[in-house]
Design an enzyme around this catalytic site. Structure first.
Site, short mmCIF file in Angstrom:
data_model
loop_
_atom_site.label_atom_id
_atom_site.label_comp_id
_atom_site.label_asym_id
_atom_site.label_seq_id
_atom_site.Cartn_x
_atom_site.Cartn_y
_atom_site.Cartn_z
N CYS A 271 28.05 -131.08 55.15
CA CYS A 271 28.55 -131.30 53.64
C CYS A 271 27.51 -130.93 52.70
O CYS A 271 27.96 -130.74 51.47
CB CYS A 271 29.34 -132.20 53.24
SG CYS A 271 30.48 -132.99 54.63
N HIS B 76 37.57 -129.86 49.65
CA HIS B 76 36.40 -129.92 49.96
C HIS B 76 36.06 -128.77 51.27
O HIS B 76 36.06 -129.28 52.57
CB HIS B 76 36.13 -131.00 50.60
CG HIS B 76 34.75 -131.79 51.40
ND1 HIS B 76 33.66 -130.91 51.07
CD2 HIS B 76 34.44 -132.39 52.32
CE1 HIS B 76 32.72 -131.28 51.79
NE2 HIS B 76 33.29 -132.32 52.59
N CYS C 26 27.22 -137.05 50.09
CA CYS C 26 26.86 -137.59 51.54
C CYS C 26 27.33 -136.39 52.57
O CYS C 26 28.04 -135.42 52.30
CB CYS C 26 27.80 -138.76 51.59
SG CYS C 26 29.73 -138.32 51.62
#
Length: 419
Positions: free
Chosen positions: A94, A375, A405
């Site tokens: 990510c 996302h 994160c």
């Protein structure tokens, strides 16, 4: 790991992205390359950038297509940009496009580049379909066979079960648990209630809906296939609707993570245009912000898979001599509502680093974030930097903080500043 930009100042000139949509829907037929070239091409057009003036394109993805080993270089060639433009791919879950931005910023600060585009893309709709090792071995033998006879001989080893595909796993290889399962453990350890998680999700949707209506979010979007806004935002949701959803990672009565307070699987691409301060000034461009500094951190998954922001952000603030109170806007990636709450608690109480204080909810993700917007793994960092820089320019903010994160128990933190 830290990147301290002590050379030339690096300007965030602009950012652009596709709408973010739920996987398997509007963009299911769009390849990662098609989404990427759309963003880069539209960015050159919107900001009036001569392709000859670009030095680098640094682009990332997490779900890899083995047919395209370096998507960044393919963007250059697909758009017929000058062949001298360097293009290379990065990948780290990510925080992939945070790495892309850091790499390009470091090159600009060090004088190796003057201008470039950094970002990432993810198509969860087109994740590769895998076959088991035995089937793969047989197919490889067929491909290497020197004659039809030998091809047939290899194919005769196939059995019906060999044709059963194996879906990509979302589990951590080191632990066998998914991010959601890990976040459930974090929520229990930090005593984060279901109500707190749902309140974070509700606020994200409400703010994203407002920012869509007033044009702040749509300003950073390059429409695709007639879609000009993020299609996951639910401005009409409520605590009642969120509360009716069942837990999905721990289905017992102790489970608290649901589809409503967890970020969805998403398709989309995002990029950021970076220049040296001198180049931007020479071209008469007013930067949205400058990159002050960047920090990466990692810990053991047993300590909390998504808790590395509790290390990255304090370290970054300490090195820059700034405090959480100096930040006018804080943009935290919302992988899960519980992850947000856990890291906020760690910042306030202190955990593996000193306490840095509490964050006023009024300045936290003022345009919503990943729970509402979506996302696409490798695009999220570029989306967050674009959103933050744009809002800082509108508010004439001094400092903005990015916290992201990532799987593998890692994190990225970044500070943007304006004069």
């Amino acid at each position: 790991m830290s990147i301290n930009l002590k050379g030339r100042r690096v300007a965030v000139v602009g950012g652009l992205r596709t709408p973010f949509v739920k996987a398997g829907t509007y963009f299911k037929d769009l390849s990662p390359l098609a989404m990427s070239t759309h963003v880069v091409g539209e960015m050159l057009s919107r900001y009036g950038i001569e392709a000859e003036s670009l030095d680098d394109i640094v682009w990332g993805r997490v779900i890899h297509d083995p047919r395209i080993s370096n998507i960044a270089r393919e963007i250059v060639l697909d758009l017929k940009l000058p062949a001298r433009i360097r293009g290379y791919m990065v990948s780290n879950n990510c925080i992939t496009s945070a790495h892309a931005i850091a790499n390009l910023a470091d090159a600009i600060a060090g004088g190796r580049s003057q201008a470039g585009i950094a970002g990432g893309v993810e198509s969860m709709s087109q994740a590769p379909v895998l076959f088991g090792r035995d089937a793969s071995r047989i197919f490889l033998e067929v491909g290497r066979a020197s004659s039809l006879k030998h091809q047939v001989k290899a194919l005769l080893h196939l059995r019906p079960w060999h044709f059963r595909p194996e879906s990509l796993s979302v589990k951590e290889p080191s632990t066998g648990l998914s991010m959601g399962e890990h976040c459930e453990l974090m929520a229990k350890q930090w005593q984060i209630s279901r109500q707190t998680q749902d309140e974070i999700a509700l606020r994200s949707h409400q703010r994203a809906a407002q920012a869509t209506a007033d044009g702040r979010l749509t300003a950073e979007i390059a429409p695709v296939k007639g879609i000009d806004r993020d299609m996951i935002v639910r401005g009409d949701t409520s605590m009642e609707k969120l509360g009716a959803l069942m837990p999905v990672f721990d289905r017992s009565e102790r489970g608290t993570l649901t589809a409503g307070n967890s970020s969805p699987l998403t398709d989309g691409a995002a990029g950021v245009l970076l220049m040296s301060e001198e180049r931007a000034a020479r071209e008469g461009r007013e930067p949205l912000a400058f990159i002050r500094d960047i920090q990466f951190a990692a810990l053991h998954p047993d300590d909390g898979l998504l808790m590395a922001p509790a290390m990255a952000v304090p370290a970054l603030l300490r090195r820059t001599g700034l405090s959480l109170r100096d930040m006018d806007i804080v943009e935290m990636h919302e992988a899960f509502g519980a992850q947000i709450a856990c890291n906020l608690a760690a910042w306030e109480q202190g955990w593996k680093d000193e306490a840095i204080g509490a964050v006023d909810s009024a300045i936290l993700n003022p345009l919503g974030s990943s729970l509402a917007v979506g996302h696409p793994f490798a695009a999220t960092g570029a989306r967050i930097v674009t959103t933050l820089a744009g809002e800082m320019a509108r508010r004439k903010s001094r400092y903005g903080l990015v916290s992201i994160c990532a799987a593998g128990a890692m994190a990225a933190a970044m500070i943007l500043e304006r004069d």
